[in-house]
Write a protein that holds these residues in place. Structure first.
Motif, mmCIF file in Angstrom:
data_model
loop_
_atom_site.group_PDB
_atom_site.id
_atom_site.type_symbol
_atom_site.label_atom_id
_atom_site.label_comp_id
_atom_site.label_asym_id
_atom_site.label_seq_id
_atom_site.Cartn_x
_atom_site.Cartn_y
_atom_site.Cartn_z
ATOM 1 N N UNK A 80 8.323 -1.847 -76.866
ATOM 2 C CA UNK A 80 7.778 -0.800 -76.275
ATOM 3 C C UNK A 80 7.786 -0.546 -74.664
ATOM 4 N N UNK A 81 9.175 -0.757 -74.390
ATOM 5 C CA UNK A 81 8.987 -0.577 -73.395
ATOM 6 C C UNK A 81 9.932 -1.512 -72.210
ATOM 7 N N UNK A 82 9.765 -1.093 -70.529
ATOM 8 C CA UNK A 82 10.756 -2.284 -70.588
ATOM 9 C C UNK A 82 9.270 -3.345 -69.576
ATOM 10 N N UNK A 83 8.145 -2.534 -69.649
ATOM 11 C CA UNK A 83 6.570 -3.164 -69.178
ATOM 12 C C UNK A 83 6.230 -4.279 -68.929
ATOM 13 N N UNK A 84 6.369 -4.253 -70.651
ATOM 14 C CA UNK A 84 5.456 -5.566 -71.716
ATOM 15 C C UNK A 84 6.525 -6.352 -71.273
ATOM 16 N N UNK A 85 8.070 -6.223 -71.639
ATOM 17 C CA UNK A 85 9.202 -7.481 -71.383
ATOM 18 C C UNK A 85 8.813 -8.527 -69.565
ATOM 19 N N UNK A 86 8.738 -7.045 -69.109
ATOM 20 C CA UNK A 86 8.679 -7.100 -67.386
ATOM 21 C C UNK A 86 7.249 -8.345 -67.194
ATOM 22 N N UNK A 87 6.214 -7.473 -68.092
ATOM 23 C CA UNK A 87 5.042 -8.677 -68.178
ATOM 24 C C UNK A 87 4.885 -10.089 -68.307
ATOM 25 N N UNK A 88 5.800 -10.620 -68.825
ATOM 26 C CA UNK A 88 5.792 -11.861 -69.924
ATOM 27 C C UNK A 88 6.429 -12.108 -68.845
ATOM 28 N N UNK A 89 7.779 -11.933 -68.692
ATOM 29 C CA UNK A 89 8.772 -12.965 -68.113
ATOM 30 C C UNK A 89 8.142 -12.703 -66.710
ATOM 31 N N UNK A 90 7.035 -11.761 -66.279
ATOM 32 C CA UNK A 90 5.710 -12.226 -65.125
ATOM 33 C C UNK A 90 5.147 -13.769 -65.550
ATOM 34 N N UNK A 91 4.756 -13.450 -66.123
ATOM 35 C CA UNK A 91 4.066 -14.391 -66.554
ATOM 36 C C UNK A 91 4.296 -15.844 -66.359
ATOM 37 N N UNK A 92 6.023 -15.894 -67.044
ATOM 38 C CA UNK A 92 6.764 -17.238 -67.192
ATOM 39 C C UNK A 92 6.458 -18.050 -65.927
ATOM 40 N N UNK A 93 6.884 -16.538 -64.574
ATOM 41 C CA UNK A 93 6.950 -17.362 -63.630
ATOM 42 C C UNK A 93 6.430 -17.331 -62.590
ATOM 43 N N UNK A 94 5.100 -17.239 -63.288
ATOM 44 C CA UNK A 94 3.620 -17.441 -62.434
ATOM 45 C C UNK A 94 3.309 -18.972 -63.020
ATOM 46 N N UNK A 95 3.716 -19.358 -64.697
ATOM 47 C CA UNK A 95 3.477 -20.365 -64.961
ATOM 48 C C UNK A 95 4.405 -21.414 -63.917
ATOM 49 N N UNK A 96 5.691 -21.472 -64.678
ATOM 50 C CA UNK A 96 6.456 -21.918 -63.512
ATOM 51 C C UNK A 96 5.651 -22.841 -62.027
ATOM 52 N N UNK A 97 5.652 -21.579 -61.291
ATOM 53 C CA UNK A 97 4.874 -21.363 -59.857
ATOM 54 C C UNK A 97 4.033 -22.531 -59.590
ATOM 55 N N UNK A 98 2.647 -22.026 -60.531
ATOM 56 C CA UNK A 98 1.507 -22.378 -60.849
ATOM 57 C C UNK A 98 1.696 -23.976 -60.586
ATOM 58 N N UNK A 99 2.335 -24.095 -62.258
ATOM 59 C CA UNK A 99 3.433 -25.977 -62.843
ATOM 60 C C UNK A 99 3.366 -26.519 -61.186
ATOM 61 N N UNK A 100 4.191 -25.822 -60.631
ATOM 62 C CA UNK A 100 4.792 -26.867 -58.820
ATOM 63 C C UNK A 100 3.600 -26.720 -58.015
ATOM 64 N N UNK A 101 2.343 -25.702 -57.636
ATOM 65 C CA UNK A 101 1.348 -26.173 -56.838
ATOM 66 C C UNK A 101 0.750 -27.616 -57.102
ATOM 67 N N UNK A 102 0.293 -26.995 -58.628
ATOM 68 C CA UNK A 102 -0.341 -28.363 -59.059
ATOM 69 C C UNK A 102 1.301 -30.026 -58.586
ATOM 70 N N UNK A 103 2.057 -29.850 -58.833
ATOM 71 C CA UNK A 103 2.851 -31.018 -58.910
ATOM 72 C C UNK A 103 2.672 -31.555 -56.955
ATOM 73 N N UNK A 104 2.847 -30.428 -56.261
ATOM 74 C CA UNK A 104 2.472 -30.442 -54.641
ATOM 75 C C UNK A 104 1.694 -31.445 -54.392
ATOM 76 N N UNK A 105 0.687 -31.091 -55.522
ATOM 77 C CA UNK A 105 -1.021 -31.604 -55.807
ATOM 78 C C UNK A 105 -0.603 -32.901 -55.776
ATOM 79 N N UNK A 106 -0.533 -33.796 -57.055
ATOM 80 C CA UNK A 106 -0.276 -34.191 -57.233
ATOM 81 C C UNK A 106 0.769 -35.148 -56.795
ATOM 82 N N UNK A 107 1.613 -35.081 -56.124
ATOM 83 C CA UNK A 107 2.823 -35.691 -55.318
ATOM 84 C C UNK A 107 2.078 -35.963 -53.695
ATOM 85 N N UNK A 108 1.691 -35.276 -53.385
ATOM 86 C CA UNK A 108 0.991 -35.448 -51.556
ATOM 87 C C UNK A 108 2.210 -35.580 -51.059
#
Length: 426
Positions: free
Chosen positions: A162-190
């Motif tokens: 469907x073009x470059x945008x949908x795939x880039x958006x999906x990858x960006x969402x996965x990057x966001x998941x990784x980053x968000x997960x580690x924000x939570x990990x830092x919260x848990x780890x203190x």
């Protein structure tokens, strides 16, 4: 060109040119948003399952000591990826295509063969990371995790029709998941506020030096150097120098933003491991599975689940990007292409073989890194030669200071990888 993908969608490219003119008058994020994407795709390689293993080991063994090494690695990555994008913008060709244009046929095929081996080695580690993520998150056997990983990557790759945008958006969402997960990990780890001392260059014994070499030596992933130049090359049709410079400035913003997120994730991995393992005396934690199993009793099952989710997002995104890179490598070096789903099927064979034979996933990551050590000079040296060549780059040729920093960076990365290689086979 990728079949039906981001590099062949002429209608989308023409629209992108109109966007370039329209958004040049805007300010802030609205100005650069349409041009974000290629660096986010490339940044996935800097948060792949191999980075999980290295950063966890560094944090568990030495606490915050090697944070400065992660920061330095990230700055190196920014430089290399910006130069790859620059080549694509200036020449309208990917790095493999320029190699095919400039080098003799025997050299092109040599480059292609080694690049394919590097792509397979990279994908092997990344796909196993995705399988391991499903295995840890759902509690299913590793082989079924691999099946789910295969289905998920097929779905992700299907977006590029469907073009470059949908795939880039999906990858960006996965990057966001990784980053968000580690924000939570830092919260848990203190983490301890004294972690800022980790940004002061220092070592503690030969083991910390060896681990620092491992972090720095794994900075550049050859396949995303090839891929980034391809994602940038025809995002906009042929432009004049003024427009190319404008596009290049947006591309650099893309690189800084995407790799800043990747840098945060890598530092967060190390900090979370230091706060969780090192400061509780678990300095023996050195692989992904042990880290997951140890997190639950220390921080609770939610923290372990977040870690597994981050690993899954990392594995899925990085193995998808690796498949795209393999297609760019084949098309560029030898002007031949196969459907992406066929490439995905072929590259699944060694991954499933490794899983079914019961190999240690962490050991697979180590072996794949050795293979990549051979491949790095083949990507990095031609890139620096080309971006410093006025005949190829025209007015976008890099300056002498950037050239000097680039060659120094290459010397450090190649030297460290050769050292790691010697240590691995010694």
């Amino acid at each position: 060109m990728l079949n039906h993908g981001p590099l062949s969608d002429q209608q989308t490219q023409q629209e992108a040119l109109r966007v370039l003119e329209r958004h040049s008058q805007k300010r802030g994020l609205a100005r650069i948003l349409p041009f974000l994407g290629p660096a986010f795709v490339a940044s996935v390689a800097y948060m792949d399952p191999g980075n999980f293993a290295t950063n966890i080991q560094a944090g568990a063994q030495f606490g915050y000591l090697l944070l400065w090494v992660v920061l330095l690695s990230n700055l190196m990555a920014m430089l290399i990826q910006s130069l790859s994008a620059r080549l694509g913008v200036a020449t309208g060709k990917s790095l493999p295509e320029v190699v095919r244009q400039e080098y003799r046929p025997w050299a092109r095929y040599l480059y292609w063969i080694q690049a394919e081996f590097a792509a397979i080695a990279t994908d092997l580690a990344e796909f196993i990371g995705a399988a391991l993520g499903f295995h840890l998150l759902l509690g299913i056997p590793l082989v079924w995790g691999a099946v789910l990983g295969a289905l998920a990557t097929f779905a992700l790759l299907g977006l590029q029709r469907y073009g470059f945008r949908p795939l880039e958006a999906a990858i960006a969402v996965l990057v966001g998941v990784i980053a968000s997960a580690y924000v939570l990990e830092l919260f848990f780890a203190h983490p301890d506020p004294r972690l800022v001392t980790g940004f002061v260059p220092q070592f503690k014994g030969s083991e910390s030096i060896l681990l620092a070499v491992g972090i720095l030596g794994a900075t550049v992933m050859p396949h995303v150097i090839y891929l980034h130049s391809a994602l940038s090359q025809q995002r906009i049709p042929v432009l004049d120098v003024v427009q190319k410079r404008k596009l290049l400035s947006y591309s650099n913003m893309d690189v800084v933003l995407a790799l800043s997120i990747a840098g945060f994730v890598n530092m967060a991995m190390l900090v979370a491991a230091a706060a969780t393992f090192h400061h509780t005396g678990r300095t023996d934690v050195a692989d992904i599975t042990t880290a997951y199993q140890t997190l639950s009793p220390l921080l609770g099952p939610l923290a372990a689940g977040v870690f597994a989710a981050a690993l899954l997002a990392s594995g899925l995104s990085s193995t998808t990007v690796g498949t795209l890179a393999g297609q760019v490598v084949m098309q560029g070096f030898v002007s031949f292409s196969i459907p992406l789903w066929v490439r995905r099927l072929v590259t699944l064979v060694p991954s499933f073989a490794v899983i079914l034979l019961g190999f240690d996933p962490t050991q697979v990551l180590v072996i794949s890194q050795v293979v990549l050590s051979f491949a790095i000079p083949f990507a990095l040296v031609p890139l620096l030669l080309f971006v410093g060549n006025p005949r190829l780059m025209g007015d976008l040729v890099i300056s002498r200071p950037i050239k000097g920093v680039g060659w120094l960076t290459a010397a450090v990365i190649i030297g460290l990888n050769l050292y790691l290689l010697a240590q691995s086979v010694g």
